[in-house]
Enzyme design. Structure first.
Site, short mmCIF file in Angstrom:
data_model
loop_
_atom_site.label_atom_id
_atom_site.label_comp_id
_atom_site.label_asym_id
_atom_site.label_seq_id
_atom_site.Cartn_x
_atom_site.Cartn_y
_atom_site.Cartn_z
N LYS A 107 0.84 -1.21 0.00
CA LYS A 107 0.00 0.00 0.00
C LYS A 107 0.87 1.25 0.00
O LYS A 107 0.63 2.20 -0.77
CB LYS A 107 -0.92 0.01 1.22
CG LYS A 107 -2.01 -1.05 1.19
CD LYS A 107 -2.77 -1.01 2.51
CE LYS A 107 -3.67 -2.20 2.69
NZ LYS A 107 -4.36 -2.19 4.00
N ALA A 152 -0.62 0.72 6.05
CA ALA A 152 -0.85 -0.07 7.27
C ALA A 152 -1.81 -1.21 6.96
O ALA A 152 -2.64 -1.11 6.06
CB ALA A 152 -1.42 0.82 8.37
N ASP A 153 -1.67 -2.26 7.73
CA ASP A 153 -2.62 -3.37 7.62
C ASP A 153 -2.65 -4.15 8.93
O ASP A 153 -1.70 -4.06 9.73
CB ASP A 153 -2.24 -4.32 6.48
CG ASP A 153 -3.42 -5.19 6.08
OD1 ASP A 153 -4.31 -4.69 5.36
OD2 ASP A 153 -3.49 -6.36 6.50
N GLN A 154 -3.74 -4.86 9.14
CA GLN A 154 -3.89 -5.65 10.36
C GLN A 154 -4.52 -6.99 10.00
O GLN A 154 -5.42 -7.05 9.17
CB GLN A 154 -4.77 -4.93 11.36
CG GLN A 154 -4.92 -5.66 12.69
CD GLN A 154 -5.89 -4.96 13.61
OE1 GLN A 154 -7.06 -4.78 13.27
NE2 GLN A 154 -5.41 -4.53 14.77
N ALA A 159 0.80 -3.98 11.04
CA ALA A 159 2.03 -3.59 10.35
C ALA A 159 1.90 -2.18 9.80
O ALA A 159 0.82 -1.76 9.38
CB ALA A 159 2.31 -4.56 9.20
#
Length: 199
Positions: free
Chosen positions: A60, A75-77, A112
């Site tokens: 991203k 960001a990612d989860q 992250a």
């Protein structure tokens, strides 16, 4: 303080709220990354939930950094329950089934963050929180699903810790902002180093 422009590579209202609350000025831009395809490829190669979160955050940030100047935050989860990655529930029935499965057990949230500039990752981090759900009653679950129905489908865990979802838990180990999906401390350090925030 003036520094390089900052873009959040996400339309996530929760992440925008976190960054804004921390005093960061930024624009938002949808990354255009096809998360489902990327995730499927990673899982097919044997990647675990934490690795998937890190890769998505990185992609991203990189995608938007090729289009916009300055610093780009991706960001990612992911939710890791019994070693398996779980996506956001598609409906309340799936949310209820997931919460029943996790009742009385522990799961992990991997969050992250990656920061990129001009197609190159400058910094990235991965943080994990462990959450133990209490053995709540079916009556509580029914009440909870009704009380917070509007927000349950926007979270991988079908809960918001900053709302009634906090009542689901008996123990929480980890950083609050990791649970919300945007680990902040290291990110703010980087923004200070880059002149975005006052050191």
């Amino acid at each position: 303080m003036s520094g390089p422009p900052v873009t959040l590579a996400s339309k996530s209202a929760a992440r925008s709220t976190i960054l804004r609350g921390a005093g960061v000025s930024f624009a938002t831009e949808d990354s255009g990354v096809d998360e489902d395809i990327l995730k499927a490829g990673l899982l097919a190669r044997g990647a675990g939930p934490a690795e998937v979160a890190a890769a998505l955050a990185r992609e991203k940030a990189l995608a938007v950094s090729r289009m916009r100047p300055g610093l780009v935050i991706g960001a990612d989860q992911t939710l890791d329950f019994e070693g398996r990655l779980h996506d956001k529930p598609v409906d309340l029935a799936e949310a209820a089934a997931r919460l029943r499965a996790m009742r009385g057990r522990t799961h992990a949230l991997h969050a992250a963050v990656a920061v990129a500039r001009e197609g190159e990752v400058l910094w990235e981090t991965l943080s994990t929180a462990e959450l133990a759900m209490r053995a709540f009653s079916d009556s509580f679950l029914a009440h909870y699903l009704e009380a917070d129905a509007g927000a349950l489908l926007s979270s991988v865990g079908a809960y918001r810790l900053e709302g009634p979802g906090v009542q689901l838990f008996s123990e929480i180990r980890g950083d609050y902002f990791t649970i919300l999906g945007l680990p902040l401390t290291g990110l703010l350090d980087l923004l200070r180093q880059e002149g975005v925030l006052i050191p």
